[in-house]
Every structure is written in structure tokens, then in C-alpha cells.
Design an enzyme around this catalytic site. Structure first.
Site, PDB file in Angstrom:
ATOM      1  N   SER A  63      13.240  67.933  18.498  1.00 36.45           N
ATOM      2  CA  SER A  63      14.220  69.007  18.718  1.00 36.45           C
ATOM      3  C   SER A  63      14.283  69.924  17.500  1.00 36.45           C
ATOM      4  CB  SER A  63      15.616  68.422  18.944  1.00 36.45           C
ATOM      5  OG  SER A  63      15.602  67.511  19.999  1.00 36.45           O
ATOM      6  N   SER A 112       9.668  60.224  17.517  1.00 33.34           N
ATOM      7  CA  SER A 112       8.970  59.871  18.763  1.00 33.34           C
ATOM      8  C   SER A 112       7.535  60.386  18.784  1.00 33.34           C
ATOM      9  CB  SER A 112       9.699  60.469  19.966  1.00 33.34           C
ATOM     10  OG  SER A 112      11.026  60.052  19.989  1.00 33.34           O
ATOM     11  N   GLU A 142      22.740  59.088  13.943  1.00 33.51           N
ATOM     12  CA  GLU A 142      22.468  59.866  15.152  1.00 33.51           C
ATOM     13  C   GLU A 142      23.373  59.399  16.296  1.00 33.51           C
ATOM     14  OE1 GLU A 142      18.783  61.469  17.836  1.00 33.51           O
ATOM     15  OE2 GLU A 142      18.500  59.521  16.936  1.00 33.51           O
ATOM     16  N   GLN A 194      13.845  65.855  13.488  1.00 30.07           N
ATOM     17  CA  GLN A 194      13.541  64.424  13.436  1.00 30.07           C
ATOM     18  C   GLN A 194      12.155  64.185  14.031  1.00 30.07           C
ATOM     19  OE1 GLN A 194      15.444  62.059  16.429  1.00 30.07           O
ATOM     20  NE2 GLN A 194      16.048  60.478  14.988  1.00 30.07           N
ATOM     21  N   GLU A 220      19.095  52.092  28.561  1.00 27.54           N
ATOM     22  CA  GLU A 220      18.600  50.719  28.710  1.00 27.54           C
ATOM     23  C   GLU A 220      18.466  50.057  27.332  1.00 27.54           C
ATOM     24  OE1 GLU A 220      17.201  53.355  30.219  1.00 27.54           O
ATOM     25  OE2 GLU A 220      17.833  52.946  32.277  1.00 27.54           O
TER      26      GLU A 220
HETATM   27  C1  LIG Z   1      16.856  66.215  24.733  1.00 29.51           C
HETATM   28  C2  LIG Z   1      16.040  65.257  23.930  1.00 29.51           C
HETATM   29  C3  LIG Z   1      15.890  65.455  22.576  1.00 29.51           C
HETATM   30  C4  LIG Z   1      15.109  64.597  21.828  1.00 29.51           C
HETATM   31  N1  LIG Z   1      14.954  64.870  20.493  1.00 29.51           N
HETATM   32  C5  LIG Z   1      14.157  64.085  19.748  1.00 29.51           C
HETATM   33  C6  LIG Z   1      13.914  64.413  18.380  1.00 29.51           C
HETATM   34  O1  LIG Z   1      14.441  65.396  17.854  1.00 29.51           O
HETATM   35  N2  LIG Z   1      13.086  63.637  17.672  1.00 29.51           N
HETATM   36  C7  LIG Z   1      12.478  62.529  18.207  1.00 29.51           C
HETATM   37  O2  LIG Z   1      11.765  61.857  17.490  1.00 29.51           O
HETATM   38  N3  LIG Z   1      12.674  62.200  19.511  1.00 29.51           N
HETATM   39  C8  LIG Z   1      13.481  62.955  20.288  1.00 29.51           C
HETATM   40  N4  LIG Z   1      13.683  62.644  21.620  1.00 29.51           N
HETATM   41  C9  LIG Z   1      12.918  61.550  22.201  1.00 29.51           C
HETATM   42  C10 LIG Z   1      13.723  60.312  22.557  1.00 29.51           C
HETATM   43  O3  LIG Z   1      14.140  59.632  21.406  1.00 29.51           O
HETATM   44  C11 LIG Z   1      12.812  59.437  23.445  1.00 29.51           C
HETATM   45  O4  LIG Z   1      12.558  60.163  24.628  1.00 29.51           O
HETATM   46  C12 LIG Z   1      13.442  58.115  23.769  1.00 29.51           C
HETATM   47  O5  LIG Z   1      13.501  57.290  22.634  1.00 29.51           O
HETATM   48  C13 LIG Z   1      12.697  57.382  24.908  1.00 29.51           C
HETATM   49  O6  LIG Z   1      11.347  57.278  24.633  1.00 29.51           O
HETATM   50  P1  LIG Z   1      10.240  57.701  25.712  1.00 29.51           P
HETATM   51  O7  LIG Z   1      10.584  59.088  26.180  1.00 29.51           O
HETATM   52  O8  LIG Z   1       8.904  57.482  25.086  1.00 29.51           O
HETATM   53  O9  LIG Z   1      10.454  56.727  26.928  1.00 29.51           O
HETATM   54  P2  LIG Z   1       9.907  55.241  27.076  1.00 29.51           P
HETATM   55  O10 LIG Z   1      10.167  54.491  25.823  1.00 29.51           O
HETATM   56  O11 LIG Z   1       8.506  55.285  27.562  1.00 29.51           O
HETATM   57  O12 LIG Z   1      10.859  54.665  28.199  1.00 29.51           O
HETATM   58  C14 LIG Z   1      10.646  54.925  29.594  1.00 29.51           C
HETATM   59  C15 LIG Z   1      11.689  54.135  30.380  1.00 29.51           C
HETATM   60  O13 LIG Z   1      11.514  52.725  30.173  1.00 29.51           O
HETATM   61  C16 LIG Z   1      12.727  52.143  29.708  1.00 29.51           C
HETATM   62  N5  LIG Z   1      12.414  51.086  28.732  1.00 29.51           N
HETATM   63  C17 LIG Z   1      11.528  51.154  27.708  1.00 29.51           C
HETATM   64  N6  LIG Z   1      11.545  50.012  27.009  1.00 29.51           N
HETATM   65  C18 LIG Z   1      12.472  49.206  27.577  1.00 29.51           C
HETATM   66  C19 LIG Z   1      12.957  47.890  27.286  1.00 29.51           C
HETATM   67  N7  LIG Z   1      12.464  47.171  26.274  1.00 29.51           N
HETATM   68  N8  LIG Z   1      13.930  47.381  28.092  1.00 29.51           N
HETATM   69  C20 LIG Z   1      14.436  48.100  29.140  1.00 29.51           C
HETATM   70  N9  LIG Z   1      13.998  49.352  29.466  1.00 29.51           N
HETATM   71  C21 LIG Z   1      13.036  49.894  28.693  1.00 29.51           C
HETATM   72  C22 LIG Z   1      13.484  53.268  29.035  1.00 29.51           C
HETATM   73  O14 LIG Z   1      14.870  53.021  28.996  1.00 29.51           O
HETATM   74  C23 LIG Z   1      13.131  54.461  29.934  1.00 29.51           C
HETATM   75  O15 LIG Z   1      13.957  54.468  31.066  1.00 29.51           O
HETATM   76  C24 LIG Z   1      14.469  63.485  22.429  1.00 29.51           C
HETATM   77  C25 LIG Z   1      14.616  63.259  23.796  1.00 29.51           C
HETATM   78  C26 LIG Z   1      15.384  64.135  24.548  1.00 29.51           C
HETATM   79  C27 LIG Z   1      15.529  63.877  26.014  1.00 29.51           C
END
Ligand SMILES: Cc1cc2nc3c(=O)[nH]c(=O)nc-3n(C[C@H](O)[C@H](O)[C@H](O)COP(=O)(O)OP(=O)(O)OC[C@H]3O[C@@H](n4cnc5c(N)ncnc54)[C@H](O)[C@@H]3O)c2cc1C
Length: 421
Positions: free
Chosen positions: A150, A118, A233, A115, A383
Site C-alpha cells: 500500500s 507480502s 498495525e 510496508q 482466519e
Molecule cells: C487492502 C490491502 C492492503 C494491503 N497492504 C499491504 C501492505 O502495505 N504491505 C504488505 O506487505 N501486504 C499488504 N497486504 C497484503 C496482506 O497482508 C495479505 O494479503 C494477507 O496477509 C494474506 O495473504 P495472501 O493474500 O497471500 O493470502 P493467503 O495467505 O494465500 O491466504 C489465502 C486464504 O487462505 C487462508 N489461510 C492461509 N493460511 C491459513 C491457515 N494457516 N489457516 C487458516 N486459513 C489460512 C487465508 O485466511 C485466506 O483466506 C494488503 C492487503 C490488502 C487487502
């Protein structure tokens, strides 16, 4: 041996699966040939209608088919992110030609998917993605960066989200592509997690190419298509399926050339294992910790979450799925993953921290404990799930994004100007 018949499952399902396995299971077949047989017989996704490659069973029966394969001792049907997300998305939004080209290789485990959603600047705010796709005749030229992808290194295709119209408002300028990874403009670098594994990757796209025939759901319609992908998903995670399938599908997964009998004996990979309540009770008894009041209380809490998850799933089934049920299912699963690994370490004390072969039961408890925090991030953070429940189900006021109604390129310019002071 067949399982006992569930009261509400299709009558004769266990007998039908067993009869098919009696006739076809051959542990000496290469996995590739076994999965082709399984896929063509409709057992990989038996909840799909027959004309889409399934057998028209309920989802519950489809899950049961997998355990019937396992209890028979046969290699289970293929899994992975293609089956979890790409297949259902293409079946929902693809043209008949796209379905014909992309879905059978998923059902037969011939190709693996990852996928590519991100980005370094777009996770929770996924619609803020900046990877761009520019049309060039019957192709699109893709430039940008994805992260946390992933299994990208072992995949053949990516579910790629890219911006096809920067002048449209944020959510309207995005498109969903079935993107071939093996090409010169793609660089994949593994990222090591705190488990020591490198499940996810960063993916650099530098003038990579995607055929227009692989644009799924139409240009600019990617946000609607993405909702389908995320629905499947989160439903999969909520059902306890986690992210992985094992053994891995596709030519890079390393399983296709092995014998099916050998692969049938594989243990699931550590990362997504949920330590079940019966496992924990057995562990507590084995170590004499089953009389500890603190452990008993935590086990009771875990039993409560497990029941809530089960009732939520039943409610989803009764209501026909969707809505808050999927979101709550994912939130409950996060609680279960975190609490179950915490209880295991409470039971084992310092021993529980040992990893690998030195640790109890091959170090699975320590591994599960360090992996568990990921469950509240992947597939959308806790969240964000709570925001969804609040806004879409409870009807609370929506957050008003600062870029609402503004063309994406213009919003970015304003943001850059704000940051520059
Ligand atoms: C093990 C693992 C596998 C993954 N696999 C994939 C994959 O295969 N493909 C892919 O595309 N992505 C993948 N991801 C990524 C995952 O989808 C993102 O990490 C996730 O969507 C959060 O985005 P971010 O890391 O940019 O955090 P951010 O969006 O920067 O968030 C940081 C913090 O702020 C909080 N926050 C942000 N916006 C808000 C809001 N509006 N209200 C309240 N709180 C908020 C969040 O909850 C979090 O605690 C994976 C992540 C993990 C951990």
C-alpha cells in the site's frame, strides 16, 4: 472550540492544546512548516515519552489530541504507515543513531513509508518469503518481489523483510530493513482494486541496495522485529485507524507545499472510511427507513459490535495492551466495516450502488461496500487472527508446519521435489 473534558483524561489537556493552537496555528503556513512545528512540539505522537519526541500522554489522550486539532479547525498532525508502524518498530528495536535518523522525519511528516512484507508466495505464511538480501561490504544487495504494498508509489522508505540466511530455519533467517525506495533497482507498479483506486502496488527489487546501517534489530532477528510491526498495525486497525493517514505525508504525497488551512479542509479518502452508527441512524431517518424491522435489527447488531469493540479496547487498556485484545480488536473492526457498509446499501436500495458524484453523499457508501472485504485480509486475514486467538490465548494445539526445524533452502528443495512428483 475545545471538546468537553473526558473524565479520565489528563486534566487541562483541552486547554493546553487550545492554548498551543492559539499561539501557533496559521492557515497560511505550508503544510511542511506546520507539520514541522507540530512534530517538534510533540503533538504527532504525544503518547511517546518526551525524549522520544512525544509528550508522555496516554494513548487515549493522544487520540483526543487529534480530534482537538480537528475541532479547532487546524490541520491534524501527520499520519500514515510510518507513524502507524515504522516509527514504533524503530523506536523498539533501532539503535539511538537509527532512531535519530528515521523517527523525526516521520513525526514531522517529511517522509512517507510503506510496508514491504507480502510476496506473491508469502502472505499468511509470511515467514516463507524469498526476497533475498546478500551482504556486500557495508551494504546489502536486495533481489525479489513484493506485492500488495500500500502507498509504495508515494513512499520514500519501505519496511522491508528479506532473507539474509537461507541456511537458517525459516523464521531465523529473516532481517528487517529501513529501505530507500528511490534507487535504480526498484520498480513500482500500481495495482487497481475493485474500488477503482490503486492504493497498493507490486514492487520489484533487482539488485537494489540497502546500507547495513539501515538493518533494524540485527541480522536474523527480523521475525521478532516483525512481530512489533504487526502488533502496531493490528492495534491501529483495531482502534479504527485503518491503513491511511491524510493528507499524505512526504514529498510525493502532494500535501507538503499546500497551505495548511486548505489541507485542513480535506475529506478523508474513501477507502478506509468506516460509516459510523450515528451516520447510519441519521441516514435511515432521512430516508424514512428507520421503521424497517430488518434495518433496525442490523443497526442493533452493529451497535453490539461497536460496544464489544469499545469494551475490548477498555480491557486492553486495563491489561496494558497486547495478546488476544489486539487480535479481537482487529476481528471486530472487520465485522463493523463490512456490516456498516451493508446496512448503508440496505437503507439506500439501488441508489446506494451509485458511485462517485452520482451516488448519495458522493458515492461513499458504494465505495465503502466494495472496500470492506479488504478489512478481513490486510494486517493478517480473519482466519489467521482466529488461529492466533486459538493457539496463543485459548491454548489449543498448534499447527505443526511441515518445514519445522528444517533450513529454509532445504525445505524449499524438498517442496520443489514434491511438486515435481
Ligand atoms: C487492502 C490491502 C492492503 C494491503 N497492504 C499491504 C501492505 O502495505 N504491505 C504488505 O506487505 N501486504 C499488504 N497486504 C497484503 C496482506 O497482508 C495479505 O494479503 C494477507 O496477509 C494474506 O495473504 P495472501 O493474500 O497471500 O493470502 P493467503 O495467505 O494465500 O491466504 C489465502 C486464504 O487462505 C487462508 N489461510 C492461509 N493460511 C491459513 C491457515 N494457516 N489457516 C487458516 N486459513 C489460512 C487465508 O485466511 C485466506 O483466506 C494488503 C492487503 C490488502 C487487502
Amino acid at each position: 472550540m475545545p471538546e468537553e473534558q473526558d473524565s479520565d483524561s489528563t486534566p487541562g489537556l483541552a486547554e493546553e492544546v487550545t492554548a498551543w493552537l492559539d499561539a501557533h496555528w496559521d492557515p497560511d503556513l505550508p503544510v511542511e512548516d506546520w507539520w514541522r512545528l507540530v512534530g517538534r512540539a510533540g503533538w504527532t505522537a504525544p503518547h511517546l515519552p518526551v525524549e522520544q519526541g512525544g509528550r508522555g500522554l496516554s494513548r487515549r489522550d493522544a487520540t483526543r489530541v487529534r480530534s482537538l486539532f480537528a475541532s479547532y479547525g487546524a490541520l491534524r498532525p501527520p499520519g500514515g504507515l510510518g507513524l502507524l508502524m515504522a516509527g514504533p518498530t524503530i523506536l523498539t528495536h533501532g539503535t539511538p543513531e537509527q532512531i535519530e535518523r528515521h523517527v523525526p522525519p516521520i513525526l514531522e511528516g517529511r517522509l512517507a513509508w510503506c510496508q514491504l512484507f507480502s510476496e506473491p508466495g508469502a502472505g499468511s505464511d509470511l515467514a516463507g518469503l524469498t526476497t533475498k538480501a546478500e551482504r556486500d561490504g557495508d551494504h546489502w544487495i536486495i533481489t525479489g518481489q513484493k506485492v500488495w504494498s500500500s502507498q509504495a508509489l508515494e513512499s520514500d522508505y519501505g519496511m522491508l523483510l528479506a532473507r539474509t540466511d537461507p541456511d537458517a530455519v525459516k523464521h531465523a533467517g529473516i532481517s528487517w530493513f529501513a529501505f530507500e525506495l528511490d534507487q535504480p533497482g526498484v520498480t513500482i507498479r500500481p495495482l487497481t482494486e475493485m474500488t477503482g483506486d490503486a492504493v497498493f502496488n507490486e514492487v520489484f527489487l533487482d539488485g537494489a541496495v540497502c546500507a547495513d546501517a539501515d538493518l533494524i534489530g540485527g541480522q536474523g532477528n527480523g521475525w521478532a522485529v516483525t512481530q512489533t510491526t504487526l502488533f502496531f498495525e493490528r492495534s491501529g486497525i483495531g482502534a479504527g485507524g485503518g491503513h491511511a493517514g491524510f493528507p499524505k505525508p512526504g514529498p510525493k504525497g502532494g500535501a507538503l507545499g499546500r497551505s495548511a488551512g486548505d489541507a485542513a479542509g480535506d475529506e478523508p479518502p474513501g477507502g478506509n472510511i468506516i460509516i459510523s452508527l450515528p451516520d447510519l441512524i441519521a441516514l435511515a431517518r432521512r430516508t424514512g427507513r428507520d421503521t424497517d424491522a430488518n434495518i433496525r435489527q442490523k443497526l442493533a447488531r452493529l451497535a453490539t459490535y461497536t460496544d464489544i469493540g469499545g469494551w475490548n479496547a477498555q480491557r486492553g487498556k486495563a491489561e496494558g495492551g497486547g495478546g488476544a485484545v489486539v487480535t479481537i480488536g482487529k476481528l471486530v473492526q472487520t465485522k463493523i466495516m463490512k456490516l456498516s457498509s451493508e446496512i448503508a446499501l440496505d437503507i439506500l436500495g439501488a441508489d446506494g450502488m451509485l458511485t462517485g458524484a452520482d451516488g448519495p453523499d458522493g458515492g461513499r457508501y458504494a465505495h465503502a461496500f466494495v472496500f470492506a472485504p479488504a478489512s478481513s485480509i490486510y494486517g493478517g486475514t480473519d482466519e489467521i487472527q482466529r488461529n492466533i486467538v486459538a493457539e496463543r490465548s485459548l491454548g489449543l494445539p498448534k499447527e505443526v508446519p511441515p518445514d519445522k526445524g528444517v533450513p529454509f533452502a532445504e525445505a524449499r528443495r524438498r517442496q520443489a521435489a514434491r511438486l515435481a512428483g
